[in-house]
Scaffold this motif. Structure first.
Motif, mmCIF file in Angstrom:
data_model
loop_
_atom_site.group_PDB
_atom_site.id
_atom_site.type_symbol
_atom_site.label_atom_id
_atom_site.label_comp_id
_atom_site.label_asym_id
_atom_site.label_seq_id
_atom_site.Cartn_x
_atom_site.Cartn_y
_atom_site.Cartn_z
ATOM 1 N N GLY A 199 17.635 -13.462 -19.471
ATOM 2 C CA GLY A 199 17.233 -12.463 -19.144
ATOM 3 C C GLY A 199 16.210 -12.690 -18.034
ATOM 4 O O GLY A 199 15.804 -13.466 -17.729
ATOM 5 N N PHE A 200 15.322 -11.532 -17.764
ATOM 6 C CA PHE A 200 14.479 -11.435 -16.805
ATOM 7 C C PHE A 200 13.162 -10.620 -17.378
ATOM 8 O O PHE A 200 13.443 -9.551 -17.687
ATOM 9 C CB PHE A 200 14.849 -10.834 -15.456
ATOM 10 N N ARG A 201 12.027 -11.499 -17.130
ATOM 11 C CA ARG A 201 10.736 -10.550 -17.245
ATOM 12 C C ARG A 201 10.549 -9.971 -15.667
ATOM 13 O O ARG A 201 10.184 -10.810 -14.754
ATOM 14 C CB ARG A 201 9.651 -11.259 -17.591
ATOM 15 N N VAL A 202 10.403 -8.807 -15.352
ATOM 16 C CA VAL A 202 10.277 -8.324 -14.163
ATOM 17 C C VAL A 202 8.894 -7.984 -13.806
ATOM 18 O O VAL A 202 8.205 -6.856 -14.411
ATOM 19 C CB VAL A 202 11.111 -7.079 -13.803
ATOM 20 N N ASP A 203 8.326 -8.693 -12.955
ATOM 21 C CA ASP A 203 6.956 -8.519 -12.560
ATOM 22 C C ASP A 203 6.566 -7.237 -11.636
ATOM 23 O O ASP A 203 7.302 -6.779 -10.874
ATOM 24 C CB ASP A 203 6.494 -9.860 -11.683
ATOM 25 N N VAL A 204 5.413 -6.408 -12.046
ATOM 26 C CA VAL A 204 5.225 -5.339 -11.489
ATOM 27 C C VAL A 204 6.326 -4.181 -11.420
ATOM 28 O O VAL A 204 6.526 -3.723 -10.052
ATOM 29 C CB VAL A 204 4.549 -5.353 -9.883
ATOM 30 N N ALA A 205 6.946 -3.909 -12.431
ATOM 31 C CA ALA A 205 8.354 -3.157 -12.275
ATOM 32 C C ALA A 205 7.950 -2.044 -11.790
ATOM 33 O O ALA A 205 9.037 -1.192 -11.364
ATOM 34 C CB ALA A 205 8.811 -3.213 -13.838
ATOM 35 N N HIS A 206 6.607 -1.314 -11.875
ATOM 36 C CA HIS A 206 6.519 0.041 -11.747
ATOM 37 C C HIS A 206 6.180 0.251 -10.276
ATOM 38 O O HIS A 206 5.733 1.360 -9.853
ATOM 39 C CB HIS A 206 5.388 0.367 -12.462
ATOM 40 N N GLY A 207 6.148 -1.055 -9.296
ATOM 41 C CA GLY A 207 5.495 -0.957 -8.135
ATOM 42 C C GLY A 207 6.333 -0.923 -6.878
ATOM 43 O O GLY A 207 6.155 -1.033 -5.639
ATOM 44 N N LEU A 208 7.764 -1.117 -7.225
ATOM 45 C CA LEU A 208 8.586 -1.450 -6.191
ATOM 46 C C LEU A 208 8.757 -0.530 -4.985
ATOM 47 O O LEU A 208 8.518 -0.783 -3.632
ATOM 48 C CB LEU A 208 10.139 -2.140 -6.687
ATOM 49 N N VAL A 209 9.048 0.758 -5.622
ATOM 50 C CA VAL A 209 8.965 1.776 -4.346
ATOM 51 C C VAL A 209 7.808 2.639 -4.451
ATOM 52 O O VAL A 209 7.227 2.752 -5.128
ATOM 53 C CB VAL A 209 10.069 2.824 -4.947
ATOM 54 N N LYS A 210 7.768 2.876 -2.906
ATOM 55 C CA LYS A 210 6.470 3.664 -2.514
ATOM 56 C C LYS A 210 6.872 5.049 -2.046
ATOM 57 O O LYS A 210 7.679 5.326 -1.768
ATOM 58 C CB LYS A 210 5.623 3.133 -1.614
ATOM 59 N N GLU A 211 5.719 5.901 -2.448
ATOM 60 C CA GLU A 211 6.000 7.364 -2.095
ATOM 61 C C GLU A 211 6.216 7.266 -0.427
ATOM 62 O O GLU A 211 5.520 6.766 0.238
ATOM 63 C CB GLU A 211 4.886 8.350 -2.430
ATOM 64 N N SER A 212 7.339 8.173 0.034
ATOM 65 C CA SER A 212 7.718 8.395 1.506
ATOM 66 C C SER A 212 6.487 8.524 2.252
ATOM 67 O O SER A 212 5.638 9.612 2.147
ATOM 68 C CB SER A 212 8.739 9.208 1.485
ATOM 69 N N GLY A 213 6.231 7.805 3.363
ATOM 70 C CA GLY A 213 4.992 8.003 4.249
ATOM 71 C C GLY A 213 3.852 7.458 3.770
ATOM 72 O O GLY A 213 2.830 7.657 4.506
ATOM 73 N N LEU A 214 3.795 6.798 2.547
ATOM 74 C CA LEU A 214 2.596 6.180 1.996
ATOM 75 C C LEU A 214 1.214 6.898 2.433
ATOM 76 O O LEU A 214 0.446 6.640 2.937
ATOM 77 C CB LEU A 214 2.328 4.737 3.126
ATOM 78 N N PRO A 215 1.366 8.330 1.745
ATOM 79 C CA PRO A 215 0.157 9.006 1.893
ATOM 80 C C PRO A 215 -0.989 8.655 1.282
ATOM 81 O O PRO A 215 -1.279 7.751 0.462
ATOM 82 C CB PRO A 215 0.809 10.136 0.886
ATOM 83 N N GLU A 216 -2.099 9.377 1.911
ATOM 84 C CA GLU A 216 -3.449 8.838 1.375
ATOM 85 C C GLU A 216 -3.687 8.915 -0.175
ATOM 86 O O GLU A 216 -3.126 9.750 -0.974
ATOM 87 C CB GLU A 216 -4.408 9.672 1.984
ATOM 88 N N TRP A 217 -4.359 8.036 -0.534
ATOM 89 C CA TRP A 217 -4.950 7.886 -2.343
ATOM 90 C C TRP A 217 -6.372 7.447 -2.318
ATOM 91 O O TRP A 217 -6.458 6.408 -1.905
ATOM 92 C CB TRP A 217 -3.742 7.248 -3.073
ATOM 93 N N THR A 218 -7.059 8.203 -2.642
ATOM 94 C CA THR A 218 -8.403 7.670 -2.686
ATOM 95 C C THR A 218 -9.185 7.159 -4.148
ATOM 96 O O THR A 218 -10.134 6.763 -4.282
ATOM 97 C CB THR A 218 -9.503 8.735 -1.900
ATOM 98 N N GLU A 219 -8.228 7.488 -5.020
ATOM 99 C CA GLU A 219 -8.933 7.360 -6.442
ATOM 100 C C GLU A 219 -8.616 5.641 -6.744
ATOM 101 O O GLU A 219 -7.998 4.791 -6.372
ATOM 102 C CB GLU A 219 -7.940 7.756 -7.752
ATOM 103 N N ALA A 220 -9.708 5.082 -7.539
ATOM 104 C CA ALA A 220 -9.732 3.791 -8.103
ATOM 105 C C ALA A 220 -8.594 3.453 -8.730
ATOM 106 O O ALA A 220 -7.851 3.964 -9.389
ATOM 107 C CB ALA A 220 -10.929 3.640 -8.982
ATOM 108 N N GLN A 221 -7.986 1.993 -8.511
ATOM 109 C CA GLN A 221 -7.086 1.257 -9.162
ATOM 110 C C GLN A 221 -7.657 1.430 -10.534
ATOM 111 O O GLN A 221 -8.797 1.173 -10.990
ATOM 112 C CB GLN A 221 -6.896 -0.226 -8.760
ATOM 113 N N VAL A 222 -6.705 1.525 -11.521
ATOM 114 C CA VAL A 222 -6.939 1.536 -12.783
ATOM 115 C C VAL A 222 -5.981 0.781 -13.569
ATOM 116 O O VAL A 222 -4.731 0.586 -13.162
ATOM 117 C CB VAL A 222 -6.732 3.124 -13.633
ATOM 118 N N PRO A 223 -5.951 0.068 -14.759
ATOM 119 C CA PRO A 223 -4.889 -0.883 -15.400
ATOM 120 C C PRO A 223 -3.771 -0.049 -15.568
ATOM 121 O O PRO A 223 -2.706 -0.620 -15.482
ATOM 122 C CB PRO A 223 -5.813 -1.316 -16.656
ATOM 123 N N ILE A 224 -3.680 0.887 -16.271
ATOM 124 C CA ILE A 224 -2.518 1.695 -16.645
ATOM 125 C C ILE A 224 -2.441 2.897 -15.852
ATOM 126 O O ILE A 224 -3.263 3.971 -15.926
ATOM 127 C CB ILE A 224 -2.397 2.075 -18.059
#
Length: 538
Positions: A199-224
């Protein structure tokens, strides 16, 4: 689904290769070192080992910056060493799970080097997220996204374009909208499946795809990650498109015999969003970070358990349970602080120290509670001997990119990655044949050495061995919970075992029945002391 699938109730042991065992004496753990210590995992009673990255890498982020997904870094050995490790594990009825890092490559990867050489507008740059900058001369980043490791998530190259990296500058994010990227990783899956991995443990599994156009986001990074401003999902995390990737990967895994599995590192909330990753045609498991981060109170722990189980029930998946890994402060130290105290940035010299005795007592209780829950449990190397965080690691030896990108404000994760102790009274505690160690170990870790605890009644290692044995004997990983009420208690029955953890300040009486295991000593009158877990035959 059949309960015969091994991963549904497995106990899986995370091996961080550089810190597990060093066979060649260079101070860095390696594959042959892991092979030499497999009997420890057999004695412990786990079902599988998960290997953190061992691929060729410049090691700017401890191997999570992969330069070649189909080989072994010479610092860790060779492909032949990997094959020997898999064969030795199979001989011992241990399954092998490997890390996969699909969100980003190393900047040393041939694709990124081609992109730099090819220039703006090239097909090679389409494999990543290159953009023109803002400002008069493009001197400003394309947007204000921030790196998880601190600082901007963009770096400018000499020709004026910028590339996206949600982590270190040396880890450019791939463009998963490109079929070529998807094809490459399907080939990588098959390469390792053909070599016998389970099997595989998939790193950053929630991060592969980005919203089209990479729109602005100004909130801080949070753990979850959870919905933020205006109830939006952050544009760099948990996008619906990731699920198409995992459906395709599931088809690849299902084409092989032997119940091959995937577990996702998805820092996602609420539980219903996390459950989307473990639908029947996607991943088999996703790490349960809400549980890992739950404060040490009866109410918080019960809520975390109940919401986790309820979240996966509609999709027929199992929960995973984890208390420590290579990215968080070890739970033997984390639990030595008052409930709710944040150790997210790491612990170092000058920071408030944890209460070591309290932390270990709670860690043993937490582990017994975790191992009594239905689903699959993950252990992090060293926790079975009660290993704490190295909280006095000298800042000058730190290697975590978080430490540097935060301008030395955030200590980072080195404290949980220090090589583990095997033997008392020898240099490097038996980690390396000549006493070398890539990060220095504390001078008092003789007391945690595995050889000192082996066979000793009441030791943490003995507790883990017995808890895993009883978990399997009583089928706790495949059971269901029936809850009992009680102030400052987590109290439930799983099959024929009553599980009670006392979060209060005074001892509480145990129900009648044979006491199967306790995480610490009972009071003189047989009651359950604070910060202690008991398993009683129901």
């Amino acid at each position: 689904m059949s309960q015969l699938e091994w991963w549904r109730d497995a106990v899986i042991y995370q091996v961080y290769p550089r810190s597990f065992a060093d066979a060649d004496g260079n101070g860095l753990g390696d594959l042959r070192g892991i092979t030499s210590r497999l009997d420890h995992l057999v004695e412990l009673g786990v079902d599988a080992l998960w290997l953190s990255p061992f691929y060729p890498s410049p090691q700017h982020d401890a191997g999570y910056d992969v330069a070649d997904y189909r080989d072994v870094d010479p610092r860790f050995g060779t492909l032949a060493d990997f094959d020997d490790l898999v064969a030795a594990a199979k001989d011992r009825d241990l399954r092998v799970v490997v890390d996969l890092v699909p969100n980003h490559t190393s900047w040393d990867h041939e694709w990124f080097q081609e992109a730099l050489a090819a220039g703006p507008g090239s097909a090679a740059r389409e494999r990543y997220h290159f953009r023109k900058g803002l400002g008069v001369d493009g001197e400003l980043p394309p947007n204000s996204w921030q790196s998880v490791f601190g600082g901007p998530a963009w770096t400018r190259v000499p020709d004026g374009e910028w590339y996206l990296h949600l982590f270190d500058t040396s880890q450019p994010d791939l463009n998963w909208d490109l079929p070529e990227v998807r094809k490459m990783f399907e080939d990588v899956l098959r390469f390792w499946l053909d070599r016998g991995v389970d099997g595989f443990r998939v790193d950053v599994a929630h991060g592969l795809v980005k919203e089209s156009g990479l729109p602005e986001w100004t909130e801080a990074q949070v753990p979850i990650t959870s919905p933020g401003a205006e109830h939006r999902i952050p544009p760099m995390w948990d996008q619906d498109g990731v699920h198409d990737v995992y459906r395709q990967w599931r088809q690849v895994l299902d084409s092989y015999d032997g119940d091959r599995m995937m577990v996702g590192e998805a820092w996602v909330a609420p539980a219903e969003r996390l459950a989307r990753y473990v639908r029947p045609d996607e991943m088999h498991q996703a790490f349960n970070f809400n549980y890992l981060m739950a404060p040490w109170t009866a109410q918080d722990q019960r809520i975390a358990i109940e919401t986790s189980l309820a979240g996966v029930e509609p999709v027929g998946a199992i929960c995973t349970w984890v208390l420590s890994n290579h990215d968080v402060v070890r739970h033997a130290s984390r639990l030595g602080f008052p409930p709710g105290y944040s150790t997210q940035g790491g612990i170092g010299i000058g920071d408030p120290p944890p209460d070591e005795a309290l932390g270990l007592r709670r860690a043993r209780a937490a582990t017994m509670l975790m191992l009594s829950l239905p689903g699959s449990a993950y252990l992090y190397q060293g926790e079975e001997v009660g290993l704490p965080e190295h909280t006095t690691l000298p800042d000058e030896v730190r290697q975590d990119p978080t430490w540097f990108r935060s301008k030395h404000e955030v200590r980072g994760r080195d404290g949980c990655r220090v090589p583990i102790p095997w033997e008392p009274g020898v240099a490097a505690y038996g980690f390396s044949p000549n006493g070398q160690s890539w990060l220095p170990q504390p001078g008092d870790w003789d007391r945690f050495a595995a050889d000192r605890q082996r066979g000793v009644p009441g030791s943490t290692l003995t507790l883990y061995i017995e808890a895993i044995r009883l978990r399997r004997k009583h089928g706790l990983g495949g059971g269901t919970l029936t809850w009992f009420d009680g102030d400052d208690l987590v109290d439930f029955r799983n099959g024929g075992v009553r599980v009670i953890t006392n979060f209060g300040a005074v001892p509480v009486p145990l129900p009648p029945g044979e006491v199967l295991l306790v995480s610490g000593d009972l009071a003189a009158d047989g009651s359950l002391p604070p910060d202690t877990t008991a398993w009683v035959r129901a």
